[in-house]
Structures are given as structure tokens and as C-alpha cells.
Write an enzyme that holds these catalytic residues in place. Structure first.
Site, PDB file in Angstrom:
ATOM      1  N   TYR A  36      49.849  48.595  74.289  1.00  0.00           N
ATOM      2  CA  TYR A  36      51.214  48.354  73.801  1.00  0.00           C
ATOM      3  C   TYR A  36      51.757  47.105  74.479  1.00  0.00           C
ATOM      4  CZ  TYR A  36      52.830  51.955  70.627  1.00  0.00           C
ATOM      5  OH  TYR A  36      53.048  52.710  69.523  1.00  0.00           O
ATOM      6  N   GLU A  83      55.190  45.421  73.561  1.00  0.00           N
ATOM      7  CA  GLU A  83      56.486  44.994  73.023  1.00  0.00           C
ATOM      8  C   GLU A  83      57.018  43.807  73.813  1.00  0.00           C
ATOM      9  OE1 GLU A  83      55.726  48.217  73.200  1.00  0.00           O
ATOM     10  OE2 GLU A  83      56.873  49.391  71.724  1.00  0.00           O
ATOM     11  N   ASP A  93      56.846  30.475  51.341  1.00  0.00           N
ATOM     12  CA  ASP A  93      55.857  31.548  51.503  1.00  0.00           C
ATOM     13  C   ASP A  93      54.526  30.998  50.995  1.00  0.00           C
ATOM     14  OD1 ASP A  93      54.161  33.698  51.172  1.00  0.00           O
ATOM     15  OD2 ASP A  93      55.680  35.023  50.298  1.00  0.00           O
ATOM     16  N   THR A 120      50.428  35.098  55.074  1.00  0.00           N
ATOM     17  CA  THR A 120      49.509  36.126  55.543  1.00  0.00           C
ATOM     18  C   THR A 120      48.295  35.393  56.103  1.00  0.00           C
ATOM     19  OG1 THR A 120      48.612  36.237  53.317  1.00  0.00           O
ATOM     20  CG2 THR A 120      50.165  37.961  53.932  1.00  0.00           C
ATOM     21  N   LYS A 156      44.126  35.835  53.258  1.00  0.00           N
ATOM     22  CA  LYS A 156      43.769  35.384  51.901  1.00  0.00           C
ATOM     23  C   LYS A 156      42.869  34.152  52.036  1.00  0.00           C
ATOM     24  CE  LYS A 156      47.843  37.433  49.712  1.00  0.00           C
ATOM     25  NZ  LYS A 156      48.892  37.728  50.687  1.00  0.00           N
ATOM     26  N   ARG A 198      44.051  41.129  58.456  1.00  0.00           N
ATOM     27  CA  ARG A 198      45.330  41.347  57.757  1.00  0.00           C
ATOM     28  C   ARG A 198      46.479  41.205  58.734  1.00  0.00           C
ATOM     29  NH1 ARG A 198      45.194  43.261  52.678  1.00  0.00           N
ATOM     30  NH2 ARG A 198      43.054  42.983  52.051  1.00  0.00           N
TER      31      ARG A 198
HETATM   32  N1  DSN Z   1      49.104  41.662  47.183  1.00  0.00           N
HETATM   33  C1  DSN Z   1      49.187  40.219  47.300  1.00  0.00           C
HETATM   34  C2  DSN Z   1      48.586  39.535  46.130  1.00  0.00           C
HETATM   35  O1  DSN Z   1      47.681  40.094  45.532  1.00  0.00           O
HETATM   36  O2  DSN Z   1      48.974  38.430  45.827  1.00  0.00           O
HETATM   37  C3  DSN Z   1      50.584  39.749  47.506  1.00  0.00           C
HETATM   38  O3  DSN Z   1      51.310  40.636  48.244  1.00  0.00           O
END
Ligand code: DSN
Length: 416
Positions: A53, A55, A199, A226, A229, A235
Site C-alpha cells: 500500500y 497512498e 484524451d 491509457t 492500447k 492496464r
Molecule cells: N474501451 C475502450 C475502447 O475500446 O476504445 C475505450 O474505453
């Protein structure tokens, strides 16, 4: 993957993991938001950092024993700053929506006006969709794409910005295949004194690989992404800020505002993925992802598929299936039975409801990670076309699945 302990501790879970490995190896992953993390990234997530942990932030924690964790998190921060040329970064947000939530929570008040891209035009739920927390809490005004060109028109964004005077302009997408004019977004926002929030969850890896331009260099106030991707990590999420004042607000918003203990095993894996993305090969990967998407789009157009905006500048494309007499859900189900994963997608101004959308979104980030190139894109377009013509013909789908598997197994999945 080599599992040392599961065979005795939990063979039932092991069996499921093996089944998923087999699925990933023998199928083709065209879901635009998915990718394969490296073995090193996967290994790091399985480390003892899971036990801790922490924090707070490096040097200022609420629990003891965080010397190593501080170094891990600082390393992730430094690498993220270097890779993206950013001034400040928070690496603790658990994923994309929580990162976006942290930005709103830090910088705007309930009821404030915000400009964002409509979901069915390629935006994200967290960019102000009425059923999302964002749409329920803030006064979102939504811009869309031109119905003829399928592209965001900056004159229209400017018109809406001047009419509604939003406190923040959100630029970003999850199903839009063209370059965003980050510079013009910033100019428009500056004219009306709005905050700029980008974003880049989908294209972060392409920006990091210098294959396309990004919003940080355009001077955006805050940028989220994120990490799993096109960036090919675990993740998680990153939140970049231009100024120290904004960065402090973001940090307070993530913790203690919205989250408790950060997931330091994931943050360490983010550091590993960022280290990989800092290598010269990653730029080659980013360029190849786009080349593959463009080849796939060209091949599909030649077969009579209608792609929104008639092509792509990034890793994805949204295909309007209305001229193929098959719905997006029906089509992705049929693709799945043929060993190809894709996601059904709304098209701009979709006449059908979100659960039965008229399109499919395809992406090349994962198949490019496996080393596929032009020849495979040609083959994949042929299979997609055959599935469209035979979406109710189980024998033909089974035949395609066999062919898909024969090709897929020749391209190893990293980490398996
Ligand atoms: N789930 C993601 C996507 O497929 O683009 C976005 O949150």
C-alpha cells in the site's frame, strides 16, 4: 507462458489461462483498443509490488516501507515525461475513465459548460455522454463530424466554442480515424479563455513513436491516456499537466480525491512499457501500425466497404456496414466465429440504437505487434469480405476460422 505454481495451486484457473492463450494465439485481434504487452511487462505485474500500500506520492506516503515503491513510481514518472516531452505527470489513475474523471474533478465544477466529441461520432462515454457521470454532472455541448467528410470541422468547433463559451474543451476520441488538429483546438480555446484537455488513449503509442503529432507539444493544459492500447503497456493511465498548479490539482484529485492506494505493480509495469517505447524500434512499430491500417482500409474500400472519412491517419477505422446488409453486432459475432475479434461501433448519426449499431471498428495495433505486414492485411481484408458475404453460413465461417488460425500461429504473441 511458464506457470510454476498454478499447476498445483489452482489447476482450474490455469486451464482457463491456457484456453485464453490458445484463443489469443490462434485468432486475429482487430479490436482497436487492444494490444499485447511484452513478457517483461506481464512479469512485472506479477511481482511483489502487488503486496504494497502506498497512498500518497513519492517522498510523501501515508504508510511505511515505501522506499522502493518511491523509486519505482519516480522512474515511471521520469520515463513518461521523457517519452512525451511533458512537464508533469501523474501515473496513479487506474485507467482511462478514472483518469478523465480526475481531470474534471480537478479543473471544473458541476454544471460548468464543456465541449466534447459526441460518442457516436467517435468520442468516448467520458466526454459527456448523457448516461455517463460526465454528461450527468457537467453541461456538455457536443461537436460532431461533418456528415459528408466524416471529419471534425474546426470551423464548427470554433462556432460552438464562441457560442457556448465552455470552461474546458475536450479533444480526443475512441473511434475516429483522422488526425486531430491539436494546434487549432488550442488556438480556439485560448481565444475564449477555455482550458484544453486532450484524451489520447487510442493514439498515445503513435504519438510516443513520433508517427503523428500530439497535444502536449501544442500546449494543452492537461492530457490523459491509457497505457495499454497503442502504447502496449499494462492496464493503467497517465495524466500529463503543463503547469505545476494544474499538476498539483490533478494529484490531489487522484489521491485523496478519488482513489486510495495506487497499484504499484502496474506502475512498475508502466515504467517497463515506457522504457520499451523509448527504444528506437518503437518508432518503427508506430509507423508500421499506421501503414497496416492504411493498407487494410484501402483493401476494404476496394471491396466496396464504406469507411467513415474514406480512410485513416492512425491505427483504426470505422466501417459503415449499411451497404453490406449486416448490422455491426451480427457482423462482429460472425467475425468472432471466424476467429477474428473486432468491436461493433456506432457510425455518425447512426439510425440504429447503440446495442445494434451500424458499423464495426477495426484496428491494427495488436496484429502489428505480432509482426504482420502488407501481405497479411490483404489476406485479412479478404477474410473480412468473405465473412460479410457469409455471415449466416456456419460452414464458411468455420472454414475461414481454420485459415485464420493457420496464419495466426505463424506470428507469435509476445508474452505467451
Ligand atoms: N474501451 C475502450 C475502447 O475500446 O476504445 C475505450 O474505453
Amino acid at each position: 507462458m511458464d506457470y510454476k505454481f498454478l499447476p498445483t495451486t489452482d489447476p482450474q484457473v490455469l486451464e482457463l489461462l491456457r484456453a485464453e492463450e490458445a484463443r489469443q494465439k490462434s485468432g486475429l485481434e482487430l479490436i482497436a483498443s487492444e494490444n499485447y504487452a511484452s513478457a517483461a511487462v506481464l512479469e512485472t505485474m506479477a511481482s511483489v509490488l502487488n503486496n504494497k500500500y502506498s497512498e500518497g506520492y513519492p517522498g510523501k506516503r501515508y504508510y511505511a516501507g515505501n522506499e522502493v515503491v518511491d523509486s519505482v513510481e519516480s522512474l515511471a514518472i521520469e520515463r513518461a515525461k521523457k517519452l512525451f516531452g511533458a512537464n508533469f505527470v501523474n501515473v496513479q489513475a487506474l485507467s482511462g475513465s478514472p483518469a478523465n474523471l480526475a481531470v474534471y474533478f480537478a479543473l471544473v465544477q458541476p454544471g460548468d459548460t464543456i465541449l466534447g466529441l459526441k460518442l457516436d461520432h467517435g468520442g468516448h462515454l467520458s466526454h459527456g455522454h448523457p448516461i455517463n457521470f460526465t454528461g450527468k454532472t457537467y453541461n456538455f455541448v457536443q461537436y460532431g463530424v461533418n456528415p459528408v467528410t466524416g471529419r471534425v470541422e474546426m470551423d464548427e468547433v470554433e462556432r460552438l466554442a464562441k457560442e457556448h463559451k465552455p470552461k474546458m474543451i475536450v479533444a480526443g476520441f475512441s473511434a475516429y480515424s483522422r488526425d486531430f488538429d491539436w494546434v487549432r483546438f488550442k488556438q480556439i480555446a485560448d481565444e475564449i479563455g477555455a482550458l484544453t484537455f486532450a484524451d489520447i488513449a487510442h493514439v498515445a503509442g503513435l504519438i510516443a513513436g513520433k508517427a503523428i503529432a500530439g497535444p502536449i507539444e501544442a500546449g494543452f493544459d492537461v492530457v490523459t491516456t491509457t497505457t495499454h492500447k497503442t502504447l502496449r503497456g499494462p492496464r493503467g493511465a497517465l495524466i500529463f499537466s503543463k503547469d505545476e498548479e494544474v499538476a498539483k490539482k490533478i494529484n490531489r484529485s487522484v489521491f485523496p480525491g478519488l482513489q486510495g492506494g495506487p497499484h504499484e505493480h502496474v506502475i512498475a509495469a508502466i515504467a517497463v512499457a515506457l522504457g520499451e517505447a523509448l527504444q528506437p524500434e518503437f518508432s518503427e512499430y508506430a509507423k508500421k501500425v499506421i501503414q497496416n491500417a492504411q493498407t487494410l482500409a484501402t483493401q476494404l474500400i476496394a471491396k466496396g466497404f464504406k469507411i467513415i472519412s474514406d480512410g485513416t491517419d492512425n491505427h483504426l477505422m470505422v466501417v459503415d456496414l449499411q451497404n453490406k446488409n449486416v448490422g455491426g453486432k451480427e457482423f462482429t459475432d460472425a467475425l468472432d466465429r471466424a476467429g477474428i475479434s473486432a468491436s461493433a461501433s456506432t457510425i455518425p448519426n447512426d439510425p440504429n440504437p447503440p446495442m445494434k449499431p451500424s458499423g464495426v471498428r477495426l484496428g491494427t495495433a495488436a496484429i502489428t505487434t505480432r509482426g504482420m505486414g502488407e501481405a497479411e492485411m490483404v489476406k485479412i481484408a479478404e477474410w473480412i469480405d468473405r465473412v460479410a458475404q457469409n455471415f449466416a453460413n456456419e460452414d464458411e465461417l468455420a472454414k475461414i476460422k481454420k485459415e485464420v488460425s493457420q496464419l495466426a500461429v505463424k506470428f507469435p504473441v509476445p508474452g505467451i
